[in-house]
Scaffold this active site. Structure first.
Site, PDB file in Angstrom:
ATOM      1  N   LEU A   6       0.777  -1.257   0.174  1.00  0.00           N
ATOM      2  CA  LEU A   6       0.036  -0.008   0.161  1.00  0.00           C
ATOM      3  C   LEU A   6       1.098   1.109   0.043  1.00  0.00           C
ATOM      4  CD1 LEU A   6      -2.605  -1.128   2.846  1.00  0.00           C
ATOM      5  CD2 LEU A   6      -2.977  -1.158   0.143  1.00  0.00           C
ATOM      6  N   ASN A   8       0.634   4.072   1.269  1.00  0.00           N
ATOM      7  CA  ASN A   8       0.429   4.748   2.675  1.00  0.00           C
ATOM      8  C   ASN A   8       1.033   3.875   3.675  1.00  0.00           C
ATOM      9  OD1 ASN A   8      -1.581   3.307   2.543  1.00  0.00           O
ATOM     10  ND2 ASN A   8      -3.205   4.759   3.430  1.00  0.00           N
ATOM     11  N   CYS A   9       1.463   2.543   3.319  1.00  0.00           N
ATOM     12  CA  CYS A   9       1.930   1.971   4.387  1.00  0.00           C
ATOM     13  C   CYS A   9       3.415   2.247   4.816  1.00  0.00           C
ATOM     14  CB  CYS A   9       2.126   0.286   3.632  1.00  0.00           C
ATOM     15  SG  CYS A   9       2.929  -0.781   5.005  1.00  0.00           S
ATOM     16  N   ASP A  10       3.679   2.307   6.114  1.00  0.00           N
ATOM     17  CA  ASP A  10       5.199   2.842   6.382  1.00  0.00           C
ATOM     18  C   ASP A  10       6.086   1.762   6.205  1.00  0.00           C
ATOM     19  OD1 ASP A  10       4.269   5.116   7.477  1.00  0.00           O
ATOM     20  OD2 ASP A  10       3.777   4.439   9.667  1.00  0.00           O
ATOM     21  N   ARG A  13       7.126   2.095   2.641  1.00  0.00           N
ATOM     22  CA  ARG A  13       7.806   3.438   2.399  1.00  0.00           C
ATOM     23  C   ARG A  13       9.335   3.024   2.632  1.00  0.00           C
ATOM     24  NH1 ARG A  13       3.831   7.442   5.212  1.00  0.00           N
ATOM     25  NH2 ARG A  13       2.360   7.674   3.561  1.00  0.00           N
TER      26      ARG A  13
END
Length: 106
Positions: A6, A8-10, A13
């Site tokens: 995803l 927006n998944c840390d 990233r």
């Protein structure tokens, strides 16, 4: 190298920072191809389903009872992430050992 996760998944990233040449595919927008999902399920089994996720906790018992393939296709965010595909090798999750293994393949 493709990272299924995803945007927006840390953790996803972190992977993108560590592996700048990788391509991130947001599974909510661009689902994991069935051939890749089949191979990943053969390799990881039910560990591919993240039973600690918010998505999992929001499912009722009949939805949770579905086969992992059906479940991930219907609810992509229930997949443990990131799923990293490097050639024909697959990695699930992210830690320093996985990072070293992937960098050794490159």
């Amino acid at each position: 190298m493709i990272i299924y996760g995803l945007k927006n998944c840390d953790t996803c990233r972190k992977v993108m920072k560590a592996l700048p040449g990788a391509e991130l595919r947001d599974v909510r927008v661009d689902p994991v191809p069935e051939a890749i999902l089949t191979a990943a399920l053969a390799h990881f089994g039910e560990a591919l389903v993240n039973k600690r996720s918010t998505t999992w906790r929001g499912l009722n018992e009949s939805e949770r009872a579905q086969q992992p393939m059906t479940l991930i296709l219907a609810y992509p965010a229930v997949m443990k992430r990131p799923l990293i595909a490097v050639d024909k090798s697959f990695f699930l999750g992210w830690n320093s050992a996985i990072e070293l293994e992937i960098k050794a393949l490159l």
